[in-house]
Motif scaffolding. Structure first.
Motif, short mmCIF file in Angstrom:
data_model
loop_
_atom_site.label_atom_id
_atom_site.label_comp_id
_atom_site.label_asym_id
_atom_site.label_seq_id
_atom_site.Cartn_x
_atom_site.Cartn_y
_atom_site.Cartn_z
N MET A 1 0.69 -1.39 -0.08
CA MET A 1 -0.09 -0.08 -0.01
C MET A 1 0.99 1.19 -0.06
N PRO A 2 0.70 2.27 -0.87
CA PRO A 2 1.36 3.55 -0.99
C PRO A 2 1.13 4.44 0.41
N PRO A 3 2.30 5.08 0.62
CA PRO A 3 2.16 5.95 1.66
C PRO A 3 1.09 6.84 1.38
N ASP A 4 0.46 7.31 2.52
CA ASP A 4 -0.67 8.44 2.50
C ASP A 4 0.20 9.74 2.33
N ARG A 5 -0.65 10.34 1.25
CA ARG A 5 -0.11 11.82 0.71
C ARG A 5 -0.57 12.86 1.28
N THR A 6 0.01 14.02 1.54
CA THR A 6 -0.78 15.05 2.06
C THR A 6 -1.35 16.01 0.88
N THR A 7 -2.62 16.46 1.03
CA THR A 7 -3.21 16.89 -0.02
C THR A 7 -2.74 18.59 -0.17
N ASP A 8 -3.06 19.14 -1.47
CA ASP A 8 -2.83 20.36 -1.29
C ASP A 8 -3.62 21.43 -0.45
N ALA A 9 -4.73 20.75 -0.11
CA ALA A 9 -5.76 21.43 0.90
C ALA A 9 -5.10 21.28 2.18
N GLU A 10 -4.83 20.28 2.33
CA GLU A 10 -3.99 20.16 3.86
C GLU A 10 -2.99 20.87 3.94
N LEU A 11 -2.08 21.06 3.01
CA LEU A 11 -1.02 21.83 3.20
C LEU A 11 -1.30 23.29 3.32
N SER A 12 -1.97 23.75 2.56
CA SER A 12 -2.70 25.10 2.58
C SER A 12 -3.14 25.54 3.87
N SER A 13 -3.50 24.57 4.72
CA SER A 13 -4.06 25.00 5.99
C SER A 13 -3.11 24.92 6.97
N LEU A 14 -1.96 24.61 6.68
CA LEU A 14 -0.85 24.55 7.74
C LEU A 14 -0.53 26.18 8.44
N ASP A 15 -0.15 26.26 9.49
CA ASP A 15 0.36 27.41 10.11
C ASP A 15 1.90 27.75 9.79
N ILE A 16 2.04 28.52 8.71
CA ILE A 16 3.29 29.01 8.36
C ILE A 16 4.07 29.73 9.23
N PRO A 17 3.51 30.70 10.05
CA PRO A 17 4.21 31.21 10.87
C PRO A 17 4.53 30.59 12.30
N LEU A 18 3.75 29.35 12.48
CA LEU A 18 4.36 28.65 13.40
C LEU A 18 5.42 27.76 13.19
N LEU A 19 5.41 27.22 11.88
CA LEU A 19 6.37 26.32 11.52
C LEU A 19 7.75 27.10 11.27
N LEU A 20 7.63 28.47 10.96
CA LEU A 20 8.95 29.33 11.13
C LEU A 20 9.48 29.48 12.33
N ARG A 21 8.35 29.67 13.09
CA ARG A 21 8.79 30.01 14.62
C ARG A 21 9.67 28.84 15.43
N TYR A 22 9.33 27.72 15.08
CA TYR A 22 9.78 26.51 15.88
C TYR A 22 10.77 25.94 15.06
N GLY A 23 10.83 25.83 13.69
CA GLY A 23 11.58 25.48 12.72
C GLY A 23 12.97 26.17 12.60
N LEU A 24 12.91 27.77 12.76
CA LEU A 24 14.07 28.50 12.84
C LEU A 24 14.72 28.43 14.34
N THR A 25 14.08 27.95 15.39
CA THR A 25 14.70 28.19 16.71
C THR A 25 14.98 26.94 17.20
N LEU A 26 14.14 25.77 16.90
CA LEU A 26 14.42 24.63 17.57
C LEU A 26 15.18 23.47 16.70
N GLY A 27 15.02 23.81 15.41
CA GLY A 27 15.84 22.74 14.41
C GLY A 27 15.27 21.55 14.61
N GLY A 28 16.00 20.23 14.09
CA GLY A 28 15.64 18.85 14.21
C GLY A 28 14.45 18.81 13.34
#
Length: 131
Positions: free
Chosen positions: A1-28
């Motif tokens: 069975m192929p892995p689940d894929r994230t749809t464009d609609a699901e991606l569009s609903s992500l909180d980009i500022p939150l991802l920036l906040r944690y991605g830039l400061t916490l790494g990993g």
């Protein structure tokens, strides 16, 4: 069975500022999410707002060359009212978590904008009809 894929609609609903906040400061895993799903989500957002990949690449260059503070002060970081507002939110979020001398993470932000531009360019190239 192929892995689940994230749809464009699901991606569009992500909180980009939150991802920036944690991605830039916490790494990993947070940085992986920022450069993975976060970059795709930002590319989708910019596309919806009519932004061309070269405008996002230019913003990356401004961050790298002149610094995050200079990019935050741009009156229109991306062309168009809505896109400018979105880019300003991303830049302001990054600015709120990075120190004045955090050049390493400013470089990460510039790389992230480059990743967003690359994804946009690839989507544009592969969405075009082939003769």
């Amino acid at each position: 069975m192929p892995p689940d894929r994230t749809t464009d609609a699901e991606l569009s609903s992500l909180d980009i500022p939150l991802l920036l906040r944690y991605g830039l400061t916490l790494g990993g895993a947070h940085r992986t999410a920022l450069f993975g799903d976060g970059a795709v989500a930002a590319a989708l957002t910019a596309e919806e707002q009519g932004v061309l990949p070269r405008a996002v690449a230019f913003l990356a260059e401004v961050v790298r060359r002149d610094g995050l503070r200079a990019a935050v002060e741009l009156p229109e970081p991306l062309p168009g009212r809505e896109a400018a507002r979105t880019a300003a939110e991303w830049l302001t979020t990054a600015s709120s978590v990075l120190g004045e001398s955090d050049l390493e993470n400013e470089e990460q932000l510039a790389r992230w904008f480059e990743a967003v531009a690359t994804i946009m360019a690839l989507r544009h190239t592969h969405a075009a009809p082939h003769p």
